[in-house]
Write a protein that holds these residues in place. Structure first.
Motif, short mmCIF file in Angstrom:
data_model
loop_
_atom_site.label_atom_id
_atom_site.label_comp_id
_atom_site.label_asym_id
_atom_site.label_seq_id
_atom_site.Cartn_x
_atom_site.Cartn_y
_atom_site.Cartn_z
N PRO A 68 51.42 84.35 43.82
CA PRO A 68 50.49 84.12 42.72
C PRO A 68 49.48 85.26 42.55
O PRO A 68 49.01 85.50 41.43
CB PRO A 68 49.79 82.81 43.11
N PHE A 69 49.14 85.97 43.62
CA PHE A 69 48.22 87.10 43.49
C PHE A 69 48.83 88.15 42.56
O PHE A 69 48.15 88.72 41.71
CB PHE A 69 47.92 87.72 44.86
N HIS A 70 50.12 88.39 42.71
CA HIS A 70 50.80 89.38 41.89
C HIS A 70 50.96 88.88 40.46
O HIS A 70 50.86 89.67 39.51
CB HIS A 70 52.14 89.73 42.53
N ALA A 71 51.17 87.58 40.28
CA ALA A 71 51.23 87.00 38.94
C ALA A 71 49.88 87.16 38.25
O ALA A 71 49.82 87.46 37.04
CB ALA A 71 51.62 85.53 39.02
N HIS A 72 48.80 87.01 39.00
CA HIS A 72 47.47 87.19 38.43
C HIS A 72 47.31 88.60 37.86
O HIS A 72 46.69 88.80 36.82
CB HIS A 72 46.40 86.88 39.50
N GLU A 73 47.90 89.60 38.53
CA GLU A 73 47.79 90.97 38.03
C GLU A 73 48.52 91.14 36.71
O GLU A 73 48.06 91.87 35.83
CB GLU A 73 48.30 91.95 39.09
N VAL A 74 49.64 90.45 36.52
CA VAL A 74 50.37 90.48 35.25
C VAL A 74 49.50 89.85 34.16
O VAL A 74 49.35 90.39 33.06
CB VAL A 74 51.73 89.77 35.38
N PHE A 75 48.91 88.69 34.47
CA PHE A 75 48.03 88.03 33.50
C PHE A 75 46.81 88.89 33.18
O PHE A 75 46.34 88.93 32.04
CB PHE A 75 47.59 86.66 34.01
N GLU A 76 46.29 89.55 34.19
CA GLU A 76 45.11 90.41 33.98
C GLU A 76 45.46 91.56 33.03
O GLU A 76 44.66 91.92 32.17
CB GLU A 76 44.61 90.94 35.31
N ASP A 77 46.64 92.14 33.18
CA ASP A 77 47.06 93.20 32.25
C ASP A 77 47.11 92.66 30.82
O ASP A 77 46.67 93.33 29.88
CB ASP A 77 48.44 93.74 32.63
N ALA A 78 47.66 91.45 30.64
CA ALA A 78 47.74 90.84 29.30
C ALA A 78 46.35 90.57 28.75
O ALA A 78 46.08 90.79 27.56
CB ALA A 78 48.56 89.55 29.36
N TRP A 79 45.45 90.11 29.61
CA TRP A 79 44.08 89.82 29.21
C TRP A 79 43.39 91.11 28.75
O TRP A 79 42.69 91.13 27.73
CB TRP A 79 43.39 89.14 30.37
N LYS A 80 43.59 92.18 29.46
CA LYS A 80 42.89 93.43 29.14
C LYS A 80 43.52 94.19 27.98
O LYS A 80 42.84 94.97 27.32
CB LYS A 80 42.82 94.31 30.38
N SER A 81 44.83 93.98 27.74
CA SER A 81 45.49 94.77 26.70
C SER A 81 45.83 93.96 25.45
O SER A 81 46.18 94.55 24.43
CB SER A 81 46.79 95.38 27.25
N GLY A 82 45.71 92.65 25.53
CA GLY A 82 46.11 91.81 24.40
C GLY A 82 45.05 91.73 23.32
O GLY A 82 43.95 92.27 23.46
N PRO A 83 45.39 91.04 22.24
CA PRO A 83 44.43 90.87 21.15
C PRO A 83 43.21 90.05 21.59
O PRO A 83 43.32 89.16 22.44
CB PRO A 83 45.23 90.16 20.07
N GLU A 84 42.09 90.37 21.01
CA GLU A 84 40.83 89.73 21.37
C GLU A 84 40.93 88.20 21.35
O GLU A 84 40.43 87.53 22.25
CB GLU A 84 39.72 90.19 20.42
#
Length: 173
Positions: A68-84
């Motif tokens: 899950p720690f690694h999954a969090h990093e995927v979600f974090e990338d989406a959070w930082k790069s996705g639409p507002e």
């Protein structure tokens, strides 16, 4: 100063190619740092821009593998790069993954708190946007999963198996 490992100086901070501080220590499957030179689990690359469907699929594979720690990093990338308008969604999903990480590490209080925070944020995002199944994810199911797991973690007061307790992002298989 002597070398700590692989050219790293004692007391020196790990830095990336641009000079930003980055912890280069190997990590275990739950993201815990291991000693320099130890065999760790390959880390997710940071700053990867993925299509939302790809983020969901990649995160699910990591959750299913007990990472899950690694999954969090995927979600974090989406959070930082996705639409507002979707940042709160991806941040909430990252909180769920971190909550599961803490619960698997035996951090009962932190795990339960983050699971509830993520569940509340998902429910709020779905309510505000009217989107209950973005990218075919089951937000009501994820919210219920997180709240139930938070209760179980507090009730049992013990760590959980991240693989066994991984959520299904898109609902039942």
């Amino acid at each position: 100063m002597g070398s700590a490992s692989a050219g790293r100086q004692d007391g020196a901070r790990d830095r990336d190619d641009e000079g930003r501080a980055r912890n280069a220590r190997p990590r275990d499957g739950l993201g815990r740092p291991l000693p320099y030179g130890a065999d760790g689990v390959a880390r997710q690359p940071e700053g990867v821009v993925r299509a939302p469907e790809k983020s969901v699929a990649e995160a699910q594979l990591l959750l299913d593998a007990g990472k899950p720690f690694h999954a969090h990093e995927v979600f974090e990338d989406a959070w930082k790069s996705g639409p507002e308008e979707e940042r709160a969604l991806w941040r909430a999903l990252a909180q769920l993954a971190v909550g599961l990480t803490h619960a698997a590490r035996g951090n009962v209080t932190g795990g339960a708190r983050l699971l509830r925070r993520g569940a509340d944020a998902l429910a709020e995002w779905a309510s505000v946007t009217g989107r209950r199944r973005p990218y075919d994810m089951d937000l009501p199911g994820l919210t219920a999963w997180a709240r139930e797991l938070a209760e179980a973690v507090e009730r049992d007061g013990d760590s959980v198996d991240a693989r066994d307790r991984a959520p299904r992002l898109r609902g039942a298989p």
